[in-house]
Design a protein around this motif. Structure first.
Motif, PDB file in Angstrom:
ATOM      1  N   GLU B 254       0.832  -1.209   0.000  1.00 26.71           N
ATOM      2  CA  GLU B 254       0.000   0.000   0.000  1.00 26.71           C
ATOM      3  C   GLU B 254       0.869   1.262   0.000  1.00 26.71           C
ATOM      4  O   GLU B 254       0.493   2.275  -0.568  1.00 26.71           O
ATOM      5  CB  GLU B 254      -0.951  -0.015   1.199  1.00 26.71           C
ATOM      6  CG  GLU B 254      -1.962  -1.149   1.133  1.00 26.71           C
ATOM      7  CD  GLU B 254      -3.366  -0.706   1.455  1.00 26.71           C
ATOM      8  OE1 GLU B 254      -3.683   0.475   1.244  1.00 26.71           O
ATOM      9  OE2 GLU B 254      -4.155  -1.543   1.908  1.00 26.71           O
ATOM     10  N   GLN B 257       1.988   1.482  -3.589  1.00 25.24           N
ATOM     11  CA  GLN B 257       0.891   1.862  -4.492  1.00 25.24           C
ATOM     12  C   GLN B 257       0.318   3.237  -4.159  1.00 25.24           C
ATOM     13  O   GLN B 257      -0.618   3.687  -4.796  1.00 25.24           O
ATOM     14  CB  GLN B 257      -0.232   0.823  -4.406  1.00 25.24           C
ATOM     15  CG  GLN B 257       0.155  -0.520  -4.969  1.00 25.24           C
ATOM     16  CD  GLN B 257      -0.847  -1.600  -4.607  1.00 25.24           C
ATOM     17  OE1 GLN B 257      -1.814  -1.364  -3.885  1.00 25.24           O
ATOM     18  NE2 GLN B 257      -0.620  -2.793  -5.094  1.00 25.24           N
ATOM     19  N   ARG B 258       0.858   3.861  -3.158  1.00 22.95           N
ATOM     20  CA  ARG B 258       0.487   5.212  -2.737  1.00 22.95           C
ATOM     21  C   ARG B 258      -0.892   5.291  -2.091  1.00 22.95           C
ATOM     22  O   ARG B 258      -1.372   6.384  -1.795  1.00 22.95           O
ATOM     23  CB  ARG B 258       0.555   6.216  -3.899  1.00 22.95           C
ATOM     24  CG  ARG B 258       1.804   6.139  -4.739  1.00 22.95           C
ATOM     25  CD  ARG B 258       3.079   6.310  -3.953  1.00 22.95           C
ATOM     26  NE  ARG B 258       3.261   7.668  -3.475  1.00 22.95           N
ATOM     27  CZ  ARG B 258       4.295   8.073  -2.751  1.00 22.95           C
ATOM     28  NH1 ARG B 258       5.241   7.219  -2.418  1.00 22.95           N
ATOM     29  NH2 ARG B 258       4.388   9.323  -2.348  1.00 22.95           N
ATOM     30  N   THR B 259      -1.538   4.145  -1.886  1.00 24.49           N
ATOM     31  CA  THR B 259      -2.827   4.215  -1.191  1.00 24.49           C
ATOM     32  C   THR B 259      -2.624   4.598   0.272  1.00 24.49           C
ATOM     33  O   THR B 259      -3.489   5.245   0.878  1.00 24.49           O
ATOM     34  CB  THR B 259      -3.572   2.869  -1.278  1.00 24.49           C
ATOM     35  OG1 THR B 259      -2.643   1.811  -1.062  1.00 24.49           O
ATOM     36  CG2 THR B 259      -4.209   2.695  -2.631  1.00 24.49           C
ATOM     37  N   SER B 261      -0.244   6.648   1.317  1.00 22.99           N
ATOM     38  CA  SER B 261      -0.049   8.105   1.298  1.00 22.99           C
ATOM     39  C   SER B 261      -1.394   8.809   1.158  1.00 22.99           C
ATOM     40  O   SER B 261      -1.648   9.819   1.809  1.00 22.99           O
ATOM     41  CB  SER B 261       0.842   8.506   0.122  1.00 22.99           C
ATOM     42  OG  SER B 261       2.151   8.078   0.343  1.00 22.99           O
ATOM     43  N   ARG B 262      -2.220   8.251   0.287  1.00 21.25           N
ATOM     44  CA  ARG B 262      -3.538   8.864   0.083  1.00 21.25           C
ATOM     45  C   ARG B 262      -4.314   8.867   1.399  1.00 21.25           C
ATOM     46  O   ARG B 262      -4.984   9.845   1.734  1.00 21.25           O
ATOM     47  CB  ARG B 262      -4.297   8.088  -0.995  1.00 21.25           C
ATOM     48  CG  ARG B 262      -5.652   8.633  -1.276  1.00 21.25           C
ATOM     49  CD  ARG B 262      -6.258   8.045  -2.530  1.00 21.25           C
ATOM     50  NE  ARG B 262      -6.957   9.088  -3.248  1.00 21.25           N
ATOM     51  CZ  ARG B 262      -7.267   9.068  -4.514  1.00 21.25           C
ATOM     52  NH1 ARG B 262      -6.916   8.060  -5.267  1.00 21.25           N
ATOM     53  NH2 ARG B 262      -7.918  10.054  -5.069  1.00 21.25           N
ATOM     54  N   PHE B 263      -4.218   7.737   2.115  1.00 18.95           N
ATOM     55  CA  PHE B 263      -4.911   7.662   3.397  1.00 18.95           C
ATOM     56  C   PHE B 263      -4.386   8.724   4.364  1.00 18.95           C
ATOM     57  O   PHE B 263      -5.146   9.304   5.144  1.00 18.95           O
ATOM     58  CB  PHE B 263      -4.734   6.268   3.997  1.00 18.95           C
ATOM     59  CG  PHE B 263      -5.556   6.037   5.223  1.00 18.95           C
ATOM     60  CD1 PHE B 263      -6.854   5.560   5.128  1.00 18.95           C
ATOM     61  CD2 PHE B 263      -5.062   6.321   6.480  1.00 18.95           C
ATOM     62  CE1 PHE B 263      -7.627   5.363   6.250  1.00 18.95           C
ATOM     63  CE2 PHE B 263      -5.821   6.136   7.615  1.00 18.95           C
ATOM     64  CZ  PHE B 263      -7.111   5.650   7.497  1.00 18.95           C
ATOM     65  N   CYS B 264      -3.076   8.956   4.295  1.00 18.71           N
ATOM     66  CA  CYS B 264      -2.462   9.925   5.208  1.00 18.71           C
ATOM     67  C   CYS B 264      -2.928  11.354   4.943  1.00 18.71           C
ATOM     68  O   CYS B 264      -2.716  12.238   5.774  1.00 18.71           O
ATOM     69  CB  CYS B 264      -0.941   9.851   5.112  1.00 18.71           C
ATOM     70  SG  CYS B 264      -0.268   8.322   5.773  1.00 18.71           S
ATOM     71  N   THR B 265      -3.526  11.586   3.774  1.00 18.92           N
ATOM     72  CA  THR B 265      -4.045  12.925   3.497  1.00 18.92           C
ATOM     73  C   THR B 265      -5.442  13.119   4.095  1.00 18.92           C
ATOM     74  O   THR B 265      -6.007  14.204   3.999  1.00 18.92           O
ATOM     75  CB  THR B 265      -4.125  13.201   1.980  1.00 18.92           C
ATOM     76  OG1 THR B 265      -5.131  12.356   1.410  1.00 18.92           O
ATOM     77  CG2 THR B 265      -2.797  12.965   1.297  1.00 18.92           C
ATOM     78  N   LEU B 266      -5.981  12.046   4.677  1.00 15.90           N
ATOM     79  CA  LEU B 266      -7.337  12.109   5.235  1.00 15.90           C
ATOM     80  C   LEU B 266      -7.273  12.322   6.754  1.00 15.90           C
ATOM     81  O   LEU B 266      -6.260  12.022   7.391  1.00 15.90           O
ATOM     82  CB  LEU B 266      -8.084  10.820   4.909  1.00 15.90           C
ATOM     83  CG  LEU B 266      -8.313  10.599   3.403  1.00 15.90           C
ATOM     84  CD1 LEU B 266      -8.789   9.182   3.139  1.00 15.90           C
ATOM     85  CD2 LEU B 266      -9.320  11.610   2.865  1.00 15.90           C
ATOM     86  N   PHE B 273      -4.628   3.061  10.298  1.00 13.16           N
ATOM     87  CA  PHE B 273      -4.342   2.267   9.101  1.00 13.16           C
ATOM     88  C   PHE B 273      -3.369   1.133   9.451  1.00 13.16           C
ATOM     89  O   PHE B 273      -3.585  -0.030   9.093  1.00 13.16           O
ATOM     90  CB  PHE B 273      -3.740   3.172   8.025  1.00 13.16           C
ATOM     91  CG  PHE B 273      -3.684   2.555   6.662  1.00 13.16           C
ATOM     92  CD1 PHE B 273      -4.728   2.707   5.763  1.00 13.16           C
ATOM     93  CD2 PHE B 273      -2.583   1.819   6.258  1.00 13.16           C
ATOM     94  CE1 PHE B 273      -4.674   2.145   4.505  1.00 13.16           C
ATOM     95  CE2 PHE B 273      -2.513   1.247   5.005  1.00 13.16           C
ATOM     96  CZ  PHE B 273      -3.569   1.420   4.120  1.00 13.16           C
ATOM     97  N   ALA B 428       6.097   8.623   3.709  1.00 16.91           N
ATOM     98  CA  ALA B 428       5.472   9.426   2.664  1.00 16.91           C
ATOM     99  C   ALA B 428       6.401   9.569   1.486  1.00 16.91           C
ATOM    100  O   ALA B 428       5.986   9.747   0.404  1.00 16.91           O
ATOM    101  CB  ALA B 428       5.111  10.793   3.212  1.00 16.91           C
TER     102      ALA B 428
END
Lengths: 339, 428
Positions: B254, B257-259, B261-266, B273, B428
């Protein structure tokens, strides 16, 4: 290569300033995004240096620069993924550093990479990211359906993402950032690697979002995208915001609306030594076969042409054109954005 | 939030189950292969009776006594001697019809009872089998040790016994009673050394086993003699750690696949996570344990002594596995490096813990100083101890508590390491 001119910006009130002096005042600004003197270094590499800009509600701000210019690092700091060495970021008046949860609630991030779960369907991806953004299951389901329609993916909603084309993945990648209807959308080169039709669809969708009031920060290295999509553009290179403004303002910086491309043998030529040349023109780029100059004097183009034909070097061809963003970048950095 | 994250991971695992299935299939296949190689499975769930030949070329009263002993009670349930001539016995061994042939040479009893002569029994093992001949060899070693001990301690009387037993006439009661008196006097002289008896037979254990045989738990006793039941817990422990590695590796996927990182923007932040991955790993290992031990038991006909205890031990192992692999994920960021380190690490841990073969086959240093400290060994000993009714093993609750406590500690350590890494923006 170092910039030829001092870094300068045209601020939102139309004035031209040095880029480092742009410091939006928190209390008075209505901007949804305020970036103040943001800096980040990775060891000896200064990835971002004192970058400042603002994005208002419903505005699309384009951050234009070549690969490695510092665009993604800037977006990562705004999104809270990287901690800045210096500077501040405010999203919807909340500091990303001190109140990240509030800032992130107003934020939607579309990463450059396709950050999706390939085993899940498009709908499942949308619903999952909606839930993670704080929506309840029913709302996430409803909005996922709406987005699938808006992104023209409703008929493929039940297919696993791994079966999607590149353009479809890009659209879902975009949609996943929109479930919670963010006030600010960060788009990091969202159209890389897709066909022109898919790109056009995405750009149109983004215009629609802006029309609904979403502030958008859009990074790209595609000139045409920045020119056609972004009312305001910041040009970034080597971590520095070299200039910003509307397209017209940036064009104005290099000499109004006229550029002459002169072909000939310019090896060893010294334009600065030619009589009266520097009073009427400024050199944008000079190579052995080509000289790109901007007319700085407010006069008829025919007079410019007459003067150019009398230069001490034989000109084999002359082209007159409007300055593009690439020419602005060329003037600021001395190199082509496409290099 | 945690439920949504887990549902996402479980859904993804169901749609791409191959990495998990591999880790579940491999131990079952290895167990089957090793089990078949080492003697296979019998209808009663045990090793089966060991069929071997006895070639009695001496045909004396003493060898008659030995022959009779082979058909008594417990021996008869485990051993199936057939009495053959040498040539026929060797032919059947060659044809893989027998596990071995025990040859009692002519004049064995006479030579044994002589004061000076050394005597030898002969065991011809079937090279096509490994486990049964090895057991027979061990049994014979016990018998010969006993006979040697008797000879050393009663050598003064053995000549008289030989005369009595080898005479043409049946020995008279007077002759026998005289010899018994001598033997009794000798035993009296040894009383101080025999009280307390250094080696004893636990009557309670005997009673429990006997009772268990009637109630069904006898199958558990048999199960410990079953090579499948012996192998499966160890192999399961090792491959459950591999399974945990696969599950926790998803965190690195993850990140790539940057998912992540994406989660970390939330707004929720990365902690939940990472926590969801630990819980996911726990679930996968626990379900994997249920499939391996439950399914494996069904396939190989193993009857587990206490499925509940097994479940508790499996849950404790899952907690440990989740914590261990979470630490690894926190320490080693690179997917390729982690794959190598985890594979080698889990394999070494498994082998040193006695997952693939009995720990008493390990070198002494490992066996006495390292293996007892290794968590997979706690699990294995817990399971095997439960199967054997607790004999010779640490109690299972202690094993479960140690595993779970260590797992919790490792999870906390991993959380601290992740937080430190995230603060340094490494993820990140």
């Amino acid at each position: 290569m170092a910039p030829r001119t001092a870094p300068a910006v045209v601020d939102s009130r139309g004035g031209t300033r040095d880029a480092r002096s742009v410091e939006p005042e928190p209390a008075k600004s209505s901007a949804i995004l305020r970036v103040r003197r943001l800096s980040k270094a990775f060891g000896p590499l200064q990835a971002v240096a004192e970058v400042s800009f603002e994005v208002g509600p419903g505005a699309i701000y384009g951050l234009l620069g070549p690969n490695g210019a510092g665009k993604t690092t800037t977006i990562s700091m705004i999104a809270g993924l990287l901690r800045p060495d210096a500077g501040e970021v405010f999203v919807d008046h909340a500091s990303v550093a001190t109140d990240p949860a509030r800032a992130k609630r107003a934020l939607g991030v579309v990463p450059q990479e396709i950050a999706l779960y390939e085993e899940l369907t498009g709908r499942e991806n949308l619903e999952f990211w909606g839930r993670m953004a704080g929506l309840d299951a029913r709302t996430a389901r409803t909005r996922a359906g709406e987005l699938l329609d808006a992104l023209s993916l409703a008929d493929r909603a039940r297919d696993p993402v791994k079966k999607y084309s590149g353009g479809m993945k890009r659209r879902i990648n975009l949609g996943c950032a929109l479930l919670h209807r963010p006030k600010l959308l960060l788009l990091d080169e969202p159209t890389v690697g897709i066909d022109p039709q898919a790109r056009a669809n995405i750009l149109e969708f983004i215009r629609g979002l802006a029309a609904q009031g979403t502030g958008i920060l859009y990074t790209t290295h595609y000139l045409d995208e920045a020119e056609s999509l972004c009312p305001r553009i910041g040009i970034i290179d080597h971590g520095r915001l070299l200039a910003e403004g509307t397209l017209a303002e940036l064009q104005e910086r290099i000499g109004g609306d006229r550029l002459f491309v002169l072909e000939g043998d310019w090896e060893g030529a010294q334009p600065g030594s030619w009589p009266g040349f520097t009073a009427s023109f400024s050199v944008i780029q000079k190579t052995a076969r080509q000289l790109v100059i901007a007319a700085t004097a407010p006069r008829d183009p025919a007079e410019d042409l007459r003067q150019l034909l009398n230069l001490p070097v034989r000109v084999t061809n002359v082209t007159l054109k409007r300055p593009s963003l690439n020419d602005v970048f060329l003037q600021l950095t001395g190199r082509d954005l496409r290099e | 939030m945690l439920g949504t994250l887990l549902a996402k991971d479980l859904r993804r695992a169901l749609r791409n189950p191959v990495p998990y299935l591999v880790q579940l299939c491999v131990p079952l296949v290895i167990t089957a292969l090793l089990g078949l190689v080492f003697g296979g499975h019998s209808e009663d769930g045990g090793l089966g009776r060991i069929r071997f030949a006895v070639v009695d070329e001496d045909n004396s009263p003493l060898t008659g006594f030995l022959r009779g002993a082979l058909n008594q009670d417990q021996a008869a349930t485990r051993l199936e001697p057939v009495f053959l001539a040498r040539a026929e016995a060797l032919r059947q061994v060659t044809n893989n019809a027998l596990s071995a042939a025990l040859i009692i040479p002519a004049h064995f009893a006479r030579d044994y009872l002589l004061r000076t002569n050394a005597v030898a029994l002969e065991l011809v093992k079937n090279p096509a089998q490994a486990f049964h001949p090895a057991i027979l060899e061990e049994l014979l070693r016990v018998v010969t040790t006993g006979l040697s001990a008797v000879k050393q301690n009663f050598s003064a009387s053995l000549g008289d016994w030989r005369d009595v037993l080898s005479g043409d006439q049946r020995p008279t009661m007077r002759e026998v009673s005289g010899l018994l008196d001598q033997t009794a006097d000798r035993l009296d002289a040894l009383r101080d050394r025999l009280d307390p008896v250094p080696v004893w037979f636990d009557k309670k254990q005997q009673a429990a086993t006997s009772a268990a045989g009637k109630s069904g738990l006898g199958a558990a006793g048999n199960a410990m003699a079953d090579i499948f039941a012996f192998l499966l817990p160890g192999l399961a422990a090792m491959f459950l750690l591999f399974l945990a590695d696969v599950a926790m590796r998803d965190l690195r996927c993850e990140a790539q696949q940057r998912t992540f990182s994406r989660f970390c923007t939330l707004p929720p932040g990365p902690a939940i996570f990472v926590a969801s991955k630990v819980v996911f790993t726990f679930l996968m290992v626990f379900v994997g344990a249920a499939i391996l031990l439950g399914g494996g038991g069904a396939i190989f006909g193993i009857r587990w002594a206490s499925p509940l205890i097994l479940a508790v031990l499996a849950a404790a192992l899952a907690v440990f596995a989740g914590g261990l692999l979470a630490c690894s994920a926190a320490l080693v960021a690179g997917a390729r490096g982690a794959e190598v380190i985890n594979t080698i690490g889990v394999m070494l841990l498994g082998l040193a813990s006695g997952c693939a073969f009995p720990s008493n086959a390990l070198p002494d240093f490992l066996r006495y100083h390292v293996t007892p400290l290794l968590p997979p060994a706690w699990f294995i000993e817990g399971v095997r101890g439960t199967q054997s009714g607790g004999a010779g093993s640490a109690p299972w609750p202690l094993a479960a508590v140690k595993l779970a406590a260590l797992g919790v500690l490792l999870t906390l350590l991993a959380a601290w390491l992740f937080r430190r890494r995230l603060r340094r923006n490494a993820m990140a």
